[in-house]
Write a protein that holds these residues in place. Structure first.
Motif, PDB file in Angstrom:
ATOM      1  N   ARG A   1       0.825  -1.217   0.000  1.00  0.00           N
ATOM      2  CA  ARG A   1       0.000   0.000   0.000  1.00  0.00           C
ATOM      3  C   ARG A   1       0.855   1.261   0.000  1.00  0.00           C
ATOM      4  O   ARG A   1       0.634   2.181  -0.792  1.00  0.00           O
ATOM      5  CB  ARG A   1      -0.908   0.020   1.238  1.00  0.00           C
ATOM      6  CG  ARG A   1      -2.056  -0.947   1.219  1.00  0.00           C
ATOM      7  CD  ARG A   1      -3.076  -0.616   2.309  1.00  0.00           C
ATOM      8  NE  ARG A   1      -2.474  -0.502   3.630  1.00  0.00           N
ATOM      9  CZ  ARG A   1      -2.303  -1.514   4.474  1.00  0.00           C
ATOM     10  NH1 ARG A   1      -2.672  -2.733   4.094  1.00  0.00           N
ATOM     11  NH2 ARG A   1      -1.764  -1.335   5.662  1.00  0.00           N
ATOM     12  N   HIS A   2       1.815   1.306   0.928  1.00  0.00           N
ATOM     13  CA  HIS A   2       2.542   2.550   1.170  1.00  0.00           C
ATOM     14  C   HIS A   2       3.691   2.783   0.189  1.00  0.00           C
ATOM     15  O   HIS A   2       4.019   3.935  -0.107  1.00  0.00           O
ATOM     16  CB  HIS A   2       3.074   2.564   2.609  1.00  0.00           C
ATOM     17  CG  HIS A   2       1.995   2.653   3.638  1.00  0.00           C
ATOM     18  ND1 HIS A   2       1.627   1.579   4.410  1.00  0.00           N
ATOM     19  CD2 HIS A   2       1.188   3.678   4.012  1.00  0.00           C
ATOM     20  CE1 HIS A   2       0.654   1.939   5.236  1.00  0.00           C
ATOM     21  NE2 HIS A   2       0.367   3.203   5.001  1.00  0.00           N
ATOM     22  N   GLU A   3       4.315   1.737  -0.279  1.00  0.00           N
ATOM     23  CA  GLU A   3       5.498   1.903  -1.130  1.00  0.00           C
ATOM     24  C   GLU A   3       5.190   1.734  -2.617  1.00  0.00           C
ATOM     25  O   GLU A   3       5.881   2.303  -3.457  1.00  0.00           O
ATOM     26  CB  GLU A   3       6.580   0.882  -0.729  1.00  0.00           C
ATOM     27  CG  GLU A   3       6.866   0.806   0.762  1.00  0.00           C
ATOM     28  CD  GLU A   3       7.362   2.113   1.362  1.00  0.00           C
ATOM     29  OE1 GLU A   3       7.977   2.922   0.626  1.00  0.00           O
ATOM     30  OE2 GLU A   3       7.130   2.333   2.571  1.00  0.00           O
TER      31      GLU A   3
ATOM     32  N   GLY B   1       1.636   1.402  -3.866  1.00  0.00           N
ATOM     33  CA  GLY B   1       0.269   1.735  -4.247  1.00  0.00           C
ATOM     34  C   GLY B   1      -0.489   0.550  -4.806  1.00  0.00           C
ATOM     35  O   GLY B   1      -1.368   0.701  -5.663  1.00  0.00           O
TER      36      GLY B   1
ATOM     37  N   GLN C   1      -2.675  -3.259  -4.204  1.00  0.00           N
ATOM     38  CA  GLN C   1      -3.529  -4.035  -3.321  1.00  0.00           C
ATOM     39  C   GLN C   1      -2.911  -5.422  -3.078  1.00  0.00           C
ATOM     40  O   GLN C   1      -2.065  -5.874  -3.844  1.00  0.00           O
ATOM     41  CB  GLN C   1      -4.925  -4.197  -3.950  1.00  0.00           C
ATOM     42  CG  GLN C   1      -5.660  -2.888  -4.140  1.00  0.00           C
ATOM     43  CD  GLN C   1      -5.941  -2.193  -2.831  1.00  0.00           C
ATOM     44  OE1 GLN C   1      -6.435  -2.803  -1.872  1.00  0.00           O
ATOM     45  NE2 GLN C   1      -5.606  -0.908  -2.752  1.00  0.00           N
TER      46      GLN C   1
END
Length: 492
Positions: free
Chosen positions: A480-482, A484, A486
């Motif tokens: 998610r954070h690095e 983007g 799912q």
């Protein structure tokens, strides 16, 4: 394998440690299209799921975990479809707790069938049923609450969380005996709660026991055919099939060694993370990791026998897992001694007898028995005499069956696996504070404040056990954070 191959990213990820959590993280990243390399310091992968010749050539013992209460119940392994990849035998009896004296011929047995368990518990059967039936009716919500990530989040099934909390409050305080009149039912509850290595009664040990006990009466406690290493093999095969790499004999001592990787996930203890990545972690987070407390330890004794264990109550042979120590009061006394730095004269012994359920693992005339007991952290004491005496107490003649045995002290466990600080295989004490803040108070405890650095071990939520969840959650957070991205599908 999944038919739709994800688009691969340019960024690369490194996973340090090839235990179940590290491999679960690598599976998740590789399936999402992230090029991932797993670095393992030892010659073989597996961490707590290795199987090898510990006592005699040609005879296999599990090095750490042998029976896996969470393998069939947790969300990661269910999505991974572990039952299609690994053969399991699920005994009718999840665990047993022999009792001596007048009750010696009627050990307490926790069957998968709750009604059968209740029928054999005598006057306390109905009370035991009232304790567990509401848990089994809301099992999905309870496993989500206990194992679904950070316990700081709002539960999907609030009623399940309330039921779990009420049972924990009862069994984790001096009220723990109020519903029972005999020894068998309380011994069953305490034997499974003692898996967490801690004082009893205590809220943290009770919470562990309640959840593991519920799983024992629902899906059962399975034995992997071929030993625990087959779980590791299935995870590793999936990593490789999706383009990942695994390098053994490759310890990572400084984060600078991973400069070619954009994201780093550490299946290490908090102490290991500090040692490797302390230079890039903010001071406040380093202090939080430094305050994270390690628990007491295990010392292991593996046996080769020339026949079956001669249990005084033959029904005990139907359980792959046996909790030895006697009554609830006797178990609590043993754990109290450990918590105060002493080696109990009559210790709690957790014994696994997988040969009964996986007869093809070893030669036909060999019975490989696995056991451990709890000891103060860092202990180098040979616990074999005390362990043998405790087994002999409930299985007269056991001593005469022993062909060979090997002791692995707590100090040796710490040397075997960097995560087992002092022999603490949980990678951190199981306390209420450290269940809520594992390793720090955060709804995303796997993500550190350093960019691209994640902790993916039992030192994070939901804690110890062969479930892969910490690695799975850490990898999802990184995606998610690095990137983007799912979470990918995991099924075959």
């Amino acid at each position: 394998m999944s038919s739709a191959a994800p688009r691969r990213t340019a960024a690369r990820a490194a996973v340090v440690g090839a235990g179940p959590n590290g491999l679960a993280a690598a599976v998740t990243l590789a399936r999402a299209g992230v090029p991932v390399t797993v670095f393992e310091a030892a010659e073989t992968i597996g961490g707590g799921t290795r199987t090898t010749e510990l006592v005699q050539p040609g005879v296999l013992h599990d090095v750490c975990s042998a029976v896996h209460p969470m393998a069939l119940a947790t969300e990661f392994f269910r999505q991974f479809e572990i039952e299609r990849r690994v053969d399991f035998v699920v005994p009718e009896a999840s665990y047993a707790n022999p009792l001596d004296g007048a009750a010696g011929s009627r050990a307490a047995i926790a069957y998968r069938d709750l009604d059968r368990t209740v029928a054999e518990l005598g006057r306390d059967g109905a009370a035991y049923a009232r304790l567990y039936r509401p848990l089994l009716q809301r099992l999905e919500g309870i496993t989500d609450f206990a194992l679904g990530g950070s316990m700081l989040r709002w539960p999907r099934d609030p009623l399940a969380a309330i039921v779990t909390a009420l049972r924990t409050a009862e069994q984790g305080t001096p009220l723990w005996g109020m519903r029972f009149r005999e020894d068998a039912a309380p011994a069953l509850l305490s034997g499974v709660a003692a898996h967490s290595i801690g004082r009893m009664p205590h809220l943290a040990t009770a919470a562990v026991g309640i959840v593991l006990g519920a799983l024992g009466h629902a899906r059962g406690w399975p034995v992997p055919v071929g030993g625990s290493r087959v779980i590791t093999d299935a995870l590793a095969a999936d990593v490789l099939a999706h383009g990942g790499q695994i390098e053994t004999n490759h310890p990572i001592d400084r984060i600078a060694e991973l400069d070619g990787y954009d994201v780093k996930l550490f299946d290490t203890s908090t102490r290991g993370l500090l040692s490797i990545a302390g230079d890039v972690l903010p001071a406040r987070y380093r202090r939080a990791l430094s305050r994270f407390r390690f628990g007491d330890a295990a010392s292991k004794v593996d046996f080769v026998l020339d026949g079956p264990i001669p249990w005084q109550d033959p029904r005990v042979a139907a359980a792959a897992t046996v909790h030895l120590g006697g009554t609830r009061a006797q178990l609590a006394t043993a754990e109290f001694d450990v918590a105060h730095g002493r080696h109990p004269e009559r210790p709690y012994v957790l014994l696994a007898q997988p040969t009964t359920f996986d007869s093809g693992r070893n030669p036909a005339d060999v019975n490989a028995v696995w056991s451990y007991t709890h000891v103060p952290r860092g202990s180098d004491v040979d616990v074999a005499p005390a362990v043998i005496a405790q087994i002999e107490r409930f299985a007269p003649g056991f001593r005469d069956r022993i062909v060979a045995h090997t002791v692995t002290t707590a100090a040796q466990l710490a040397g075997y696996n960097r995560n087992y600080v002092g022999g603490d295989f949980s990678a951190g004490a199981i306390t209420m504070r450290q269940l809520l803040a594992r390793p720090a108070l955060n709804t995303d405890p796997w993500r550190t404040p350093a960019r691209g650095v994640y902790l993916a071990s039992s030192a994070t939520s939901p804690g110890p056990g062969v479930h892969g969840l910490a690695g799975w959650y850490a990898a999802q957070s990184a995606l998610r954070h690095e990137f983007g991205l799912q979470a990918p599908a995991l099924g075959m």
